[in-house]
Design a protein around this motif. Structure first.
Motif, PDB file in Angstrom:
ATOM      1  N   PHE A   1       0.811  -1.212   0.000  1.00 57.95           N
ATOM      2  CA  PHE A   1       0.000   0.000   0.000  1.00 57.95           C
ATOM      3  C   PHE A   1       0.849   1.270   0.000  1.00 57.95           C
ATOM      4  CE2 PHE A   1      -2.419   3.205   2.501  1.00 57.95           C
ATOM      5  CZ  PHE A   1      -3.441   3.438   1.594  1.00 57.95           C
ATOM      6  N   PHE A   2       1.829   1.349   0.897  1.00 56.03           N
ATOM      7  CA  PHE A   2       2.630   2.562   1.005  1.00 56.03           C
ATOM      8  C   PHE A   2       3.533   2.757  -0.203  1.00 56.03           C
ATOM      9  CE2 PHE A   2       1.476   1.774   5.452  1.00 56.03           C
ATOM     10  CZ  PHE A   2       0.910   3.003   5.757  1.00 56.03           C
TER      11      PHE A   2
ATOM     12  N   ILE B   1       1.459   4.262  -2.941  1.00 53.12           N
ATOM     13  CA  ILE B   1       1.263   5.708  -2.751  1.00 53.12           C
ATOM     14  C   ILE B   1       2.494   6.475  -3.223  1.00 53.12           C
ATOM     15  CG2 ILE B   1       1.033   7.510  -0.987  1.00 53.12           C
ATOM     16  CD1 ILE B   1      -0.743   5.562   0.584  1.00 53.12           C
ATOM     17  N   GLU B   2       3.660   5.952  -2.948  1.00 56.51           N
ATOM     18  CA  GLU B   2       4.901   6.642  -3.323  1.00 56.51           C
ATOM     19  C   GLU B   2       5.101   6.716  -4.833  1.00 56.51           C
ATOM     20  OE1 GLU B   2       8.272   4.996  -1.302  1.00 56.51           O
ATOM     21  OE2 GLU B   2       7.270   5.080   0.658  1.00 56.51           O
TER      22      GLU B   2
ATOM     23  N   TRP C   1      -5.986   6.744  -9.338  1.00 57.12           N
ATOM     24  CA  TRP C   1      -4.658   7.193  -9.760  1.00 57.12           C
ATOM     25  C   TRP C   1      -3.575   6.273  -9.191  1.00 57.12           C
ATOM     26  CZ3 TRP C   1      -3.275  13.075  -8.939  1.00 57.12           C
ATOM     27  CH2 TRP C   1      -2.145  13.413  -9.703  1.00 57.12           C
ATOM     28  N   THR C   2      -3.671   5.959  -7.905  1.00 57.57           N
ATOM     29  CA  THR C   2      -2.678   5.098  -7.263  1.00 57.57           C
ATOM     30  C   THR C   2      -2.737   3.676  -7.818  1.00 57.57           C
ATOM     31  OG1 THR C   2      -2.830   6.443  -5.258  1.00 57.57           O
ATOM     32  CG2 THR C   2      -1.848   4.263  -5.034  1.00 57.57           C
TER      33      THR C   2
ATOM     34  N   PHE D   1      -7.842   9.722  -6.058  1.00 55.79           N
ATOM     35  CA  PHE D   1      -6.577   9.240  -5.519  1.00 55.79           C
ATOM     36  C   PHE D   1      -6.456   7.721  -5.631  1.00 55.79           C
ATOM     37  CE2 PHE D   1      -4.125   7.578  -1.905  1.00 55.79           C
ATOM     38  CZ  PHE D   1      -2.897   8.145  -2.193  1.00 55.79           C
ATOM     39  N   VAL D   2      -7.527   7.016  -5.319  1.00 57.93           N
ATOM     40  CA  VAL D   2      -7.486   5.555  -5.373  1.00 57.93           C
ATOM     41  C   VAL D   2      -7.271   5.071  -6.804  1.00 57.93           C
ATOM     42  CG1 VAL D   2      -8.885   3.461  -5.096  1.00 57.93           C
ATOM     43  CG2 VAL D   2      -8.778   5.147  -3.244  1.00 57.93           C
TER      44      VAL D   2
ATOM     45  N   ARG E   1       2.770   6.863  -7.120  1.00 59.21           N
ATOM     46  CA  ARG E   1       1.741   7.662  -7.783  1.00 59.21           C
ATOM     47  C   ARG E   1       2.255   9.085  -7.964  1.00 59.21           C
ATOM     48  NH1 ARG E   1      -0.232  11.811  -7.677  1.00 59.21           N
ATOM     49  NH2 ARG E   1       0.752  12.124  -5.650  1.00 59.21           N
ATOM     50  N   ARG E   2       2.464   9.459  -9.207  1.00 55.63           N
ATOM     51  CA  ARG E   2       2.969  10.798  -9.535  1.00 55.63           C
ATOM     52  C   ARG E   2       2.239  11.299 -10.771  1.00 55.63           C
ATOM     53  NH1 ARG E   2       8.184  11.822  -8.049  1.00 55.63           N
ATOM     54  NH2 ARG E   2       7.695  13.938  -8.731  1.00 55.63           N
TER      55      ARG E   2
ATOM     56  N   ASN F   1       0.138   1.587  -9.829  1.00 56.51           N
ATOM     57  CA  ASN F   1       0.525   0.249  -9.396  1.00 56.51           C
ATOM     58  C   ASN F   1       0.510  -0.753 -10.546  1.00 56.51           C
ATOM     59  OD1 ASN F   1       1.388  -1.335  -7.157  1.00 56.51           O
ATOM     60  ND2 ASN F   1      -0.629  -2.283  -7.056  1.00 56.51           N
TER      61      ASN F   1
END
Length: 198
Positions: free
Chosen positions: A4-5, A8-9, A134-135, A131-132, A11-12, A139
Motif C-alpha cells: 500500500f505505502f 502511494i509513493e 490514480w494510485t 486518488f485511489v 503515484r505521480r 501500481n
C-alpha cells in the motif's frame, strides 16, 4: 505488486504518456469499479459517478476540449495549451469523475443540520476516488495526471456522452503508458506538517 505505502509513493503526475497498452481495458474497468464500490462517502451516499473514455472516445474528448479552449483564448497564443492538449490526447484513456448532485440535495433536505457540509463531503469523497484510481493505475504501470477543465467542458461532455443533468463534473484523468519518470520530488519537513501529542 507493491504494498500500500509503496503504491502511494509511485503515484505521480505523468504528462508524457502514450497509447501503447500497458494493461487490458477490462483491468482498467475493474480498477475504476472497485474504487467506486469501496471508496467511502458521507452517510454511505455513494455519490460518485464515472465515465471511462477509451480509444476514439478519449480522442474525441481532448479534440473537443481543444476546440473549446481555442474559443476561450481567441486570437491569443495557444501554443502552450495545444502542447498540453496533444500530450493528454497521446494517452489511450481518460477517466471523468462526477458527483451526483441529486443525492447531495436529497441529503441536504433530509439532514438540514448538515446541509452546508454535504457538498464539502462530496468533494472529499470525489478526491478519494481520484486518488485511489490514480494510485491503482500507477501500481499497474500506468501514468496519469489530474486535470480540471470543468466547467468549460461540462456542456460538451453532457451532450456527447448523454450524461444526466444531475452529474457534476469534478475532474479529468488522462492516462497511458508513461514515457519518462516523474523526477525527484521535494518534501517539506514533516515536523512542520505533523504534530503529535502524547
Amino acid at each position: 505488486m507493491t504494498n500500500f505505502f509503496e503504491a502511494i509513493e509511485i503515484r505521480r503526475s505523468s504528462y508524457a504518456i502514450s497509447k501503447e497498452k500497458v494493461v487490458s481495458t477490462e483491468r482498467i474497468q475493474e480498477i475504476v469499479e472497485h474504487a467506486v464500490k469501496y471508496v467511502p462517502s458521507a452517510f454511505n451516499s455513494q455519490t460518485a459517478r464515472v465515465l471511462i473514455l477509451l480509444d476514439d472516445e478519449h480522442d474525441k474528448f481532448w479534440n473537443n476540449t481543444t476546440k473549446i479552449l481555442k474559443g476561450v483564448v481567441g486570437d491569443g497564443d495557444f501554443k502552450g495549451t495545444q502542447e498540453k492538449m496533444d500530450g493528454f490526447k497521446a494517452g489511450y484513456g481518460t477517466v471523468l469523475f462526477f458527483e451526483d448532485q441529486e443525492i447531495i440535495h436529497g441529503l441536504q433536505e433530509a439532514f438540514a443540520l448538515y446541509a452546508d457540509n454535504f457538498p464539502i463531503w462530496s468533494e472529499q469523497s470525489s478526491g478519494m476516488h481520484q486518488f485511489v484510481v490514480w494510485t491503482a493505475f500507477a501500481n499497474e504501470g500506468l501514468g496519469a495526471s489530474l486535470q480540471h477543465y470543468n466547467p468549460l467542458v461540462d456542456e460538451m461532455v453532457a451532450n456527447e456522452w448523454d450524461v444526466p443533468k444531475t452529474w457534476k463534473l469534478r475532474a479529468q484523468m488522462p492516462f497511458g503508458k508513461p514515457l519518462q519518470s516523474a523526477g525527484d520530488k521535494e518534501f517539506k519537513p514533516l515536523d512542520e506538517r505533523v504534530k503529535v501529542f502524547k
